[in-house]
Write a protein that holds these residues in place. Structure first.
Motif, PDB file in Angstrom:
ATOM      1  N   ARG A 273       0.855  -1.188   0.000  1.00 10.46           N
ATOM      2  CA  ARG A 273       0.000   0.000   0.000  1.00 10.46           C
ATOM      3  C   ARG A 273       0.885   1.229   0.000  1.00 10.46           C
ATOM      4  N   GLU A 274       0.784   1.974  -1.057  1.00 11.46           N
ATOM      5  CA  GLU A 274       1.624   3.146  -1.264  1.00 11.46           C
ATOM      6  C   GLU A 274       0.824   4.399  -0.946  1.00 11.46           C
ATOM      7  N   ALA A 275       1.235   5.094   0.090  1.00 10.48           N
ATOM      8  CA  ALA A 275       0.564   6.340   0.447  1.00 10.48           C
ATOM      9  C   ALA A 275       1.031   7.470  -0.468  1.00 10.48           C
ATOM     10  N   ASP A 276       0.249   8.521  -0.525  1.00 12.02           N
ATOM     11  CA  ASP A 276       0.634   9.738  -1.225  1.00 12.02           C
ATOM     12  C   ASP A 276       0.594  10.878  -0.218  1.00 12.02           C
ATOM     13  N   ILE A 277       1.537  11.797  -0.354  1.00 13.46           N
ATOM     14  CA  ILE A 277       1.727  12.828   0.659  1.00 13.46           C
ATOM     15  C   ILE A 277       1.763  14.189  -0.004  1.00 13.46           C
ATOM     16  N   PHE A 278       1.050  15.137   0.603  1.00 16.44           N
ATOM     17  CA  PHE A 278       1.126  16.534   0.188  1.00 16.44           C
ATOM     18  C   PHE A 278       1.871  17.303   1.278  1.00 16.44           C
ATOM     19  N   HIS A 279       2.954  17.974   0.878  1.00 16.27           N
ATOM     20  CA  HIS A 279       3.758  18.750   1.821  1.00 16.27           C
ATOM     21  C   HIS A 279       3.325  20.209   1.736  1.00 16.27           C
ATOM     22  N   GLY A 280       2.535  20.629   2.691  1.00 16.85           N
ATOM     23  CA  GLY A 280       2.074  22.009   2.732  1.00 16.85           C
ATOM     24  C   GLY A 280       2.924  22.857   3.650  1.00 16.85           C
TER      25      GLY A 280
ATOM     26  N   ASP B 140       1.730  18.275   6.691  1.00 21.58           N
ATOM     27  CA  ASP B 140       1.618  17.243   5.659  1.00 21.58           C
ATOM     28  C   ASP B 140       0.249  16.586   5.723  1.00 21.58           C
ATOM     29  N   VAL B 141      -0.275  16.261   4.537  1.00 18.91           N
ATOM     30  CA  VAL B 141      -1.485  15.467   4.427  1.00 18.91           C
ATOM     31  C   VAL B 141      -1.075  14.110   3.873  1.00 18.91           C
ATOM     32  N   HIS B 142      -1.288  13.077   4.671  1.00 20.70           N
ATOM     33  CA  HIS B 142      -0.841  11.711   4.374  1.00 20.70           C
ATOM     34  C   HIS B 142      -2.089  10.877   4.092  1.00 20.70           C
ATOM     35  N   VAL B 143      -2.243  10.401   2.846  1.00 18.23           N
ATOM     36  CA  VAL B 143      -3.459   9.701   2.427  1.00 18.23           C
ATOM     37  C   VAL B 143      -3.098   8.293   1.973  1.00 18.23           C
ATOM     38  N   SER B 144      -3.862   7.307   2.439  1.00 16.83           N
ATOM     39  CA  SER B 144      -3.689   5.928   1.999  1.00 16.83           C
ATOM     40  C   SER B 144      -5.061   5.269   1.915  1.00 16.83           C
ATOM     41  N   VAL B 145      -5.143   4.224   1.110  1.00 13.44           N
ATOM     42  CA  VAL B 145      -6.407   3.520   0.911  1.00 13.44           C
ATOM     43  C   VAL B 145      -6.214   2.051   1.237  1.00 13.44           C
ATOM     44  N   GLY B 146      -7.339   1.396   1.597  1.00 11.64           N
ATOM     45  CA  GLY B 146      -7.324  -0.026   1.907  1.00 11.64           C
ATOM     46  C   GLY B 146      -8.367  -0.775   1.091  1.00 11.64           C
TER      47      GLY B 146
END
Length: 704
Positions: A635-642, A646-652
């Motif tokens: 599971r590869e998360a995607d991250i937004f660096h503000g 940071d907004v760290h998003v992952s799905v299951g």
């Protein structure tokens, strides 16, 4: 056929390493010195007598009065550069042969069949050459051969700029090269015994097992060379320390020799830690930027001891004190680095998330560790009493502050080492399997880390040899006021904040305020030098700037880590297409999941649109990847660096109601962690690059 050339080159490295050890060995050079003393210790004098013109010649032996005859130089081999260059060429050939085997998918080599596949992308096939035990050990050998030639060039350059070389200096250099050759040979022998990367099988499989999905990462490929370059630097530090113990030359010249190696090693190990931390942070399964597992601790412990060595080496160079402690750190840093490689490469602690490939028993690596470092510590025990301190310094001085810092860093490294090997010891005693995690390290390290951070604030303002408390108080008044303001602001703004993170933020503010206030005083409170106050920036020097940036970076890292841990927001829900998710100051809109095909995997890629104040700022694409060769999912998360976090998003997987499980984390001030790491690395880079630039200018070579 190229693999056989690589194997032959590896065998030649073994021979050449032992040859270097023998060529520069003290016994051979001592014999050469005896011969030289017999040849040049006396000279023949021709006497002329009488006025009759008849020359009466008599051979009279008189003491040689030639300058430096009392300190006859030790004969030095004339192939100082040739042999290390040959060893490096053999290392490059061996490594290139292994990479070629992975590129062409030569599955007759078990190392290729175990961790590669014909469908693996080319970049990861190259990276797979560094993943298994044999490949990693070969990379370590190559990095050490590179350090060997760089050290030879350093010594050659110093010898060319020194008109005379004393016997003790020549013996010191020869001992260092001899020990370095012995370590290269030992590492090569361990590689051949434990995990020979060039062994073939009679019947090659049609295809390989495939690379571990966790290893198919660009950062993982980048981390391995950086890590082993750091270990190669520790090798040179170790050999120079042992040579200094053998010749009783733990002095300022010794510290000057170590300076580029200590800073360069600190830089490479720190970069490896930063890469590893970001890899942990970007993986949903790990979920944080530091996991306290064996692989991470094996990086952190030698870095901590190298940091302690940075401080002690500076004291030794400046005041010619802390000789025994500096030598002890030089030996111990390489010892824990070697032992860390053994822990991560063996199966003593069970399968790790990082090492999913087959691991060997690493018996030769352990035996080599025991033999090498038992001899090293025995030598230190015999020689340490002879290195009595000739000079003293006051209790309130920069030397005392740096010494306390180094002792505290060593205690931290010891606590982490105990926590790392404790599960292994417990398994040996009663067969119980336990995991030592973050709670243990927080509770055990807190009493040690807090005093360290407090002492660090005084580091920039303390004076050498002796200082006065009232003068220190006058210099630190601005830092005290700024740190108190930070603590009061945070405590009032977040009144429910627990004491522990408040203490961490307060001490981070203390370090930052102390560094900035001292920089302010040096820039604007010094006398005018005729041009402008900014001229003072040039007069500070790269060492001070490097130290200041490193301290500022550490303070920012601690503040960011404390804040993100306290104020983290996490939302876990079952989302459907079009649903909106609020977290922190952001709003995410879930667009759904698309099935896509990668090079050697299939992926379910989710799409999120990130909004701030109703304006779209980014698109995020977390994934669930399936690797059919290994039959595993990642599971590869995607991250937004503000700018504010940071907004760290992952799905299951899908939930029972038909939605998709979505995990969203908002970590405020998390960019401060990465900024702090970068500033620390920039500080070390400034010291190295400035030194290189000054050498280029000194030699008359254009800087461009």
């Amino acid at each position: 056929m190229l693999a056989e050339f690589g194997h032959f080159a590896l065998l030649l490295i073994l021979v050449a390493g032992f040859s270097q050890a023998l060529l520069f060995s003290p016994l051979r050079l001592h014999a050469g010195r005896i011969v030289a003393s017999l040849s040049f210790g006396t000279k023949t004098v021709t006497a002329v007598s009488g006025n009759s013109g008849n020359e009466a010649r008599s051979d009279v032996h008189e003491p040689d009065t030639t300058p430096h005859s009392s300190a006859l130089p030790t004969p030095f081999p004339n192939n100082l550069i040739a042999l290390p260059l040959i060893i490096l060429a053999l290392g490059i050939l061996s490594q290139a042969a292994l990479i070629h085997a992975f590129v062409v998918s030569d599955f007759s080599l078990p190392i290729v069949a175990d961790v590669s596949h014909s469908s693996t992308p080319l970049l990861f096939r190259v990276g797979a050459a560094f993943t298994p035990d044999g490949g990693a050990m070969l990379l370590w050998v190559l990095a050490t051969t590179l350090a060997n030639i760089v050290f030879a060039l350093q010594v050659f350059r110093r010898a060319s700029h020194t008109p005379t070389t004393t016997s003790s200096d020549s013996l010191f250099i020869s001992n260092a090269f001899s020990i370095l050759g012995l370590v290269i040979a030992l590492l090569t022998l361990v590689t051949l015994i434990d995990a020979d990367p060039f062994l073939r099988v009679a019947v090659a499989p049609l295809d390989g097992r495939g690379m571990s999905p966790q290893s198919q990462d660009v950062l993982r490929i980048l981390r391995e060379p950086v890590l082993y370059l750091g270990l190669a630097g520790l090798t040179v530090i170790f050999t120079v320390s042992i040579a200094g113990l053998l010749t009783h030359k733990i002095d300022r010249s010794f510290a000057e020799t170590l300076r580029p190696w200590v800073i360069g090693t600190w830089l490479f190990l720190g970069l490896a830690i930063a890469i590893n931390a970001y890899r942990s942070y970007s993986q949903q399964a790990w979920g944080n930027w530091w996991y306290w597992d064996t692989a991470e601790n094996s990086l952190l412990i030698p870095w901590l001891l190298t940091t302690a060595l940075v401080h002690c080496r500076a004291v030794l160079e400046k005041t010619d004190t802390l000789k025994s402690w500096t030598a002890f750190l030089g030996v111990s840093a390489f010892a824990v680095g070697w032992f860390g490689v053994y822990l991560t490469r063996s199966d003593l602690l069970g399968p790790l998330t990082e090492t999913l490939s087959q691991s060997a028993d690493s018996t030769a690596l352990l035996v080599g560790f025991c033999l090498l470092f038992s001899a090293a510590y025995f030598l230190f025990w015999r020689q340490a009493d002879r290195m009595a301190e000739q000079k003293a310094f006051g209790f309130v001085s920069r030397e005392s502050g740096m010494f306390l810092n180094s002792v505290t860093l060593s205690l931290i490294a010891a606590v982490i080492l105990i926590g790392t090997i404790y599960p292994l010891v417990l398994r040996w005693v009663d067969g119980e399997n336990i995991t030592v995690g973050a709670p243990f390290y927080v509770e055990a390290l807190l009493p040690v880390v807090l005093p360290l951070m407090f002492i660090m604030g005084f580091a920039p303002v303390l004076r050498w040899r002796q200082d006065e408390l009232w003068l220190i108080g006058r210099r630190m008044k601005l830092a005290v006021m700024l740190s108190l303001i930070i603590v009061l602001f945070v405590s009032i703004r977040f009144i429910d904040l627990s004491p522990l993170p408040l203490i961490g933020i307060g001490l981070a503010g203390w370090i930052l305020a102390a560094a900035l206030s001292d920089l302010w005083a040096r820039l604007w409170h010094q006398p005018d030098h005729g041009e402008s106050k900014y001229r003072n920036l040039q007069l500070l020097g790269p060492r001070y700037i490097s130290m200041t940036l490193a301290h500022i970076g550490l303070a920012i890292l601690i503040a960011g880590g404390s804040a993100s841990a306290v104020w983290e927001e996490q939302v876990v829900l079952s989302a459907r297409a079009g649903q909106s998710i609020e977290v922190g100051p952001y709003n995410l809109q879930y667009e759904g999941v698309a099935l896509l095909a990668g090079e050697n995997y299939a992926t379910r890629q989710a799409t999120f649109i990130l909004y701030r104040h109703s304006l779209p700022v980014a698109e995020l694409f977390p994934e669930i990847r399936y690797y059919p060769i290994r039959g595993t999912e990642t599971r590869e998360a995607d991250i937004f660096h503000g700018r504010d976090g940071d907004v760290h998003v992952s799905v299951g997987d899908r939930s029972e109601d038909g939605g998709r499980i979505v995990t969203v984390r908002f970590l405020p001030m998390m960019p401060w962690v990465w900024t702090g790491m970068i500033l620390m690395l920039i500080g070390g880079s400034i010291s190295i690059l400035t030194r290189m630039f000054l050498r280029i200018r000194k030699n008359g070579v254009p800087a461009s």
